[in-house]
Design a protein around this motif. Structure first.
Motif, PDB file in Angstrom:
ATOM      1  N   GLU A  80       0.901  -1.390   0.071  1.00 28.71           N
ATOM      2  CA  GLU A  80       0.117   0.102  -0.086  1.00 28.71           C
ATOM      3  C   GLU A  80       0.837   1.116   0.112  1.00 28.71           C
ATOM      4  OE1 GLU A  80      -4.313  -1.024   1.639  1.00 28.71           O
ATOM      5  OE2 GLU A  80      -3.062  -1.090   3.513  1.00 28.71           O
ATOM      6  N   TRP A  81       1.694   1.336  -0.763  1.00 26.91           N
ATOM      7  CA  TRP A  81       2.581   2.555  -1.179  1.00 26.91           C
ATOM      8  C   TRP A  81       1.670   3.676  -1.236  1.00 26.91           C
ATOM      9  CZ3 TRP A  81       7.214   0.313  -4.696  1.00 26.91           C
ATOM     10  CH2 TRP A  81       7.858  -0.394  -4.049  1.00 26.91           C
ATOM     11  N   ASP A  82       0.835   3.957  -2.068  1.00 24.87           N
ATOM     12  CA  ASP A  82      -0.091   4.930  -2.224  1.00 24.87           C
ATOM     13  C   ASP A  82      -0.361   5.620  -0.798  1.00 24.87           C
ATOM     14  OD1 ASP A  82      -1.283   2.583  -2.018  1.00 24.87           O
ATOM     15  OD2 ASP A  82      -3.131   3.089  -3.483  1.00 24.87           O
ATOM     16  N   LYS A  83      -0.732   4.764   0.294  1.00 17.85           N
ATOM     17  CA  LYS A  83      -0.809   5.476   1.662  1.00 17.85           C
ATOM     18  C   LYS A  83       0.560   6.407   2.291  1.00 17.85           C
ATOM     19  CE  LYS A  83      -4.545   2.449   3.292  1.00 17.85           C
ATOM     20  NZ  LYS A  83      -5.030   1.402   4.024  1.00 17.85           N
ATOM     21  N   LEU A  84       1.644   6.121   1.643  1.00 16.24           N
ATOM     22  CA  LEU A  84       2.506   6.931   1.796  1.00 16.24           C
ATOM     23  C   LEU A  84       2.693   8.189   1.272  1.00 16.24           C
ATOM     24  CD1 LEU A  84       3.445   3.900   3.526  1.00 16.24           C
ATOM     25  CD2 LEU A  84       5.681   4.928   2.941  1.00 16.24           C
ATOM     26  N   GLN A  85       2.005   8.610   0.499  1.00 18.02           N
ATOM     27  CA  GLN A  85       2.080   9.528  -0.585  1.00 18.02           C
ATOM     28  C   GLN A  85       2.336  10.939   0.333  1.00 18.02           C
ATOM     29  OE1 GLN A  85      -0.053   9.833  -4.151  1.00 18.02           O
ATOM     30  NE2 GLN A  85       0.426  11.882  -4.347  1.00 18.02           N
ATOM     31  N   ARG A  86       1.625  11.189   1.365  1.00 12.89           N
ATOM     32  CA  ARG A  86       2.149  12.379   1.957  1.00 12.89           C
ATOM     33  C   ARG A  86       3.368  12.489   2.523  1.00 12.89           C
ATOM     34  NH1 ARG A  86      -2.162  14.663   6.033  1.00 12.89           N
ATOM     35  NH2 ARG A  86      -3.695  15.102   4.799  1.00 12.89           N
ATOM     36  N   ARG A  87       3.881  11.316   3.309  1.00 14.48           N
ATOM     37  CA  ARG A  87       5.064  11.282   3.643  1.00 14.48           C
ATOM     38  C   ARG A  87       6.177  11.460   2.901  1.00 14.48           C
ATOM     39  NH1 ARG A  87       6.068   6.270   7.265  1.00 14.48           N
ATOM     40  NH2 ARG A  87       8.225   7.037   7.309  1.00 14.48           N
ATOM     41  N   VAL A  88       6.087  10.680   1.687  1.00 14.54           N
ATOM     42  CA  VAL A  88       6.995  10.754   0.624  1.00 14.54           C
ATOM     43  C   VAL A  88       7.144  12.141   0.078  1.00 14.54           C
ATOM     44  CG1 VAL A  88       7.602  10.079  -1.797  1.00 14.54           C
ATOM     45  CG2 VAL A  88       6.667   8.483   0.001  1.00 14.54           C
ATOM     46  N   VAL A  89       6.008  13.000  -0.096  1.00 17.90           N
ATOM     47  CA  VAL A  89       6.062  14.128  -0.742  1.00 17.90           C
ATOM     48  C   VAL A  89       6.773  15.221   0.313  1.00 17.90           C
ATOM     49  CG1 VAL A  89       4.722  16.216  -1.385  1.00 17.90           C
ATOM     50  CG2 VAL A  89       4.197  13.793  -2.180  1.00 17.90           C
ATOM     51  N   SER A  90       6.726  15.065   1.633  1.00 15.02           N
ATOM     52  CA  SER A  90       7.031  15.805   2.427  1.00 15.02           C
ATOM     53  C   SER A  90       8.358  15.649   3.329  1.00 15.02           C
ATOM     54  CB  SER A  90       6.072  16.497   3.420  1.00 15.02           C
ATOM     55  OG  SER A  90       5.521  15.341   4.303  1.00 15.02           O
ATOM     56  N   ALA A  91       8.730  14.302   2.921  1.00 17.47           N
ATOM     57  CA  ALA A  91       9.699  13.888   3.510  1.00 17.47           C
ATOM     58  C   ALA A  91      11.042  14.703   3.613  1.00 17.47           C
ATOM     59  CB  ALA A  91      10.192  12.475   2.867  1.00 17.47           C
ATOM     60  N   GLY A  92      11.850  14.861   4.850  1.00 19.34           N
ATOM     61  CA  GLY A  92      13.042  15.685   4.882  1.00 19.34           C
ATOM     62  C   GLY A  92      13.605  15.226   6.124  1.00 19.34           C
ATOM     63  N   ARG A  93      14.821  15.918   6.485  1.00 18.86           N
ATOM     64  CA  ARG A  93      15.462  15.530   7.537  1.00 18.86           C
ATOM     65  C   ARG A  93      14.540  15.956   9.076  1.00 18.86           C
ATOM     66  NH1 ARG A  93      21.835  16.388   5.997  1.00 18.86           N
ATOM     67  NH2 ARG A  93      21.621  14.880   3.967  1.00 18.86           N
ATOM     68  N   LYS A  94      13.979  16.870   8.499  1.00 22.79           N
ATOM     69  CA  LYS A  94      13.033  17.504   9.786  1.00 22.79           C
ATOM     70  C   LYS A  94      12.018  16.501  10.083  1.00 22.79           C
ATOM     71  CE  LYS A  94      13.585  22.502  10.160  1.00 22.79           C
ATOM     72  NZ  LYS A  94      13.041  23.682   9.591  1.00 22.79           N
ATOM     73  N   SER A  95      11.330  15.966   9.028  1.00 24.58           N
ATOM     74  CA  SER A  95      10.254  15.036   9.448  1.00 24.58           C
ATOM     75  C   SER A  95      10.546  13.598   9.537  1.00 24.58           C
ATOM     76  CB  SER A  95       8.948  15.333   8.246  1.00 24.58           C
ATOM     77  OG  SER A  95       9.706  14.811   7.047  1.00 24.58           O
ATOM     78  N   GLU A  96      11.498  13.255   9.084  1.00 27.55           N
ATOM     79  CA  GLU A  96      12.166  11.690   9.064  1.00 27.55           C
ATOM     80  C   GLU A  96      13.296  11.296   9.696  1.00 27.55           C
ATOM     81  OE1 GLU A  96      10.089   9.380   8.133  1.00 27.55           O
ATOM     82  OE2 GLU A  96       8.538  10.407   6.689  1.00 27.55           O
ATOM     83  N   LEU A  97      13.269  10.498  10.878  1.00 27.26           N
ATOM     84  CA  LEU A  97      14.547  10.664  11.613  1.00 27.26           C
ATOM     85  C   LEU A  97      15.249   9.466  10.714  1.00 27.26           C
ATOM     86  CD1 LEU A  97      14.708  11.370  14.443  1.00 27.26           C
ATOM     87  CD2 LEU A  97      13.464   8.882  15.241  1.00 27.26           C
TER      88      LEU A  97
END
Ligand SMILES: C[S@@+](CC[C@H](N)C(=O)[O-])C[C@H]1O[C@@H](n2cnc3c(N)ncnc32)[C@H](O)[C@@H]1O
Length: 286
Positions: A80-97
């Motif tokens: 279910e990769w589509d459910k990660l769309q938001r995270r993938v689009v906004s992923a950066g060092r601030k949001s993703e450990l």
């Protein structure tokens, strides 16, 4: 390797051409899987209950939206990769450990040696990096390949999908055969990412000290894959470090994901750790 005979439950004859495309993925990638398609005339749920009652081995389900799921231990799960769309689009060092720990850039080559459902790979690839994904379980590898094919049909996912390469193999044998099988370019890896299985009861909430709830996808995986032994942990970590140090001209690192309270992989202290209440990323710098 002996091929696994695996039931593929489907609900509509119109899905036969899609089943053909799964067969093509299986043969193109040499997956040791023999699909046994079974048309479900009645209720899919009833058939699933039968499957669970009979405690049959893992099966696959194709729903009427062409989503391929794995049924394992009474649970039905899909990447279910589509459910990660938001995270993938906004992923950066601030949001993703994980991105703080991996410190990769668009020209990095990453090896995710324990791909699982591919979620961490997606976040790693969101930076523009190329990610080679290894998955030892053939059924999991098929789920990943089918998901990559499905998501590649969506224009806004195509570039990301093109940065992922999925291989069904055991990381330890991949590391062992590297010197012979791959040329220099393929061996150039800046970051090796490891997220091996750990005992199902080792997930603990650091605030409450109580057992944390394990997600459905991890529960299903626990039916399929075993945690490594200490010797395997040592070999994984050493081989990963050796690969990065051989191939990385710039600085590289090995990043290991653990439950927050879990011991270090191979009991080896990292150079630095990043954590939240549930998970910890341990960085071993080269
Ligand atoms: C904890 S899950 C990884 C989850 C993944 N990080 C994600 O984001 O979905 C571990 C996965 O690694 C695979 N695995 C474990 N040991 C492996 C090995 N030595 N080589 C390749 N895959 C391995 C397991 O089959 C399982 O699918």
């Amino acid at each position: 390797m002996l091929a696994n005979h695996t039931k593929l439950l489907y609900v509509d004859n119109a899905q036969l051409s899609f089943i053909d495309s799964l067969q093509t993925l299986i043969s193109d990638h040499n997956l040791p899987i023999v699909l046994i398609p079974e048309l479900i005339e009645g209720k899919l749920k009833q058939r699933l209950v039968q499957l669970n009652t009979a405690a049959e081995q893992a099966a696959l389900i194709l729903d009427n939206k062409h989503k391929l799921s794995l049924v394992s231990g009474g649970l039905s799960v899909a990447p279910e990769w589509d459910k990660l769309q938001r995270r993938v689009v906004s992923a950066g060092r601030k949001s993703e450990l994980i991105l703080q720990a991996a410190k990769i850039s668009a020209d990095s080559q990453v090896l995710d040696a324990t791909a699982g459902f591919g979620h961490d790979s997606l976040i790693l690839a969101s930076t523009g990096a190329q990610v080679l994904m290894l998955e030892q379980q053939p059924l999991m590898a098929l789920l990943l390949l089918a998901e990559q094919q499905r998501m590649s049909q969506q224009p806004n996912w195509q570039k990301l999908m093109a940065r992922l390469t999925i291989i069904n193999c055991d990381a330890l044998s991949y590391f062992a055969h590297l010197p012979n099988n791959f040329d220099e370019a393929k061996r150039a890896v800046n970051v090796v990412y490891l997220d091996p299985m750990f005992p199902a009861d080792s997930y603990q909430d650091s605030k409450t000290g109580k057992g944390a709830k394990v997600g459905k996808q991890m529960q299903a995986l626990h039916q399929l894959a075993e945690p490594p032994t200490l010797a395997e942990e040592q070999q994984l970590l050493q081989s990963a470090q050796a690969l990065v140090s051989q191939s990385s001209k710039k600085q590289g690192r090995v990043v290991v994901k653990r439950p927050q309270q879990a011991p270090f992989l191979a009991n080896k202290a990292p150079d630095e750790s990043w954590h939240n209440a549930a998970v910890r990323f341990d960085g071993y710098f080269i």
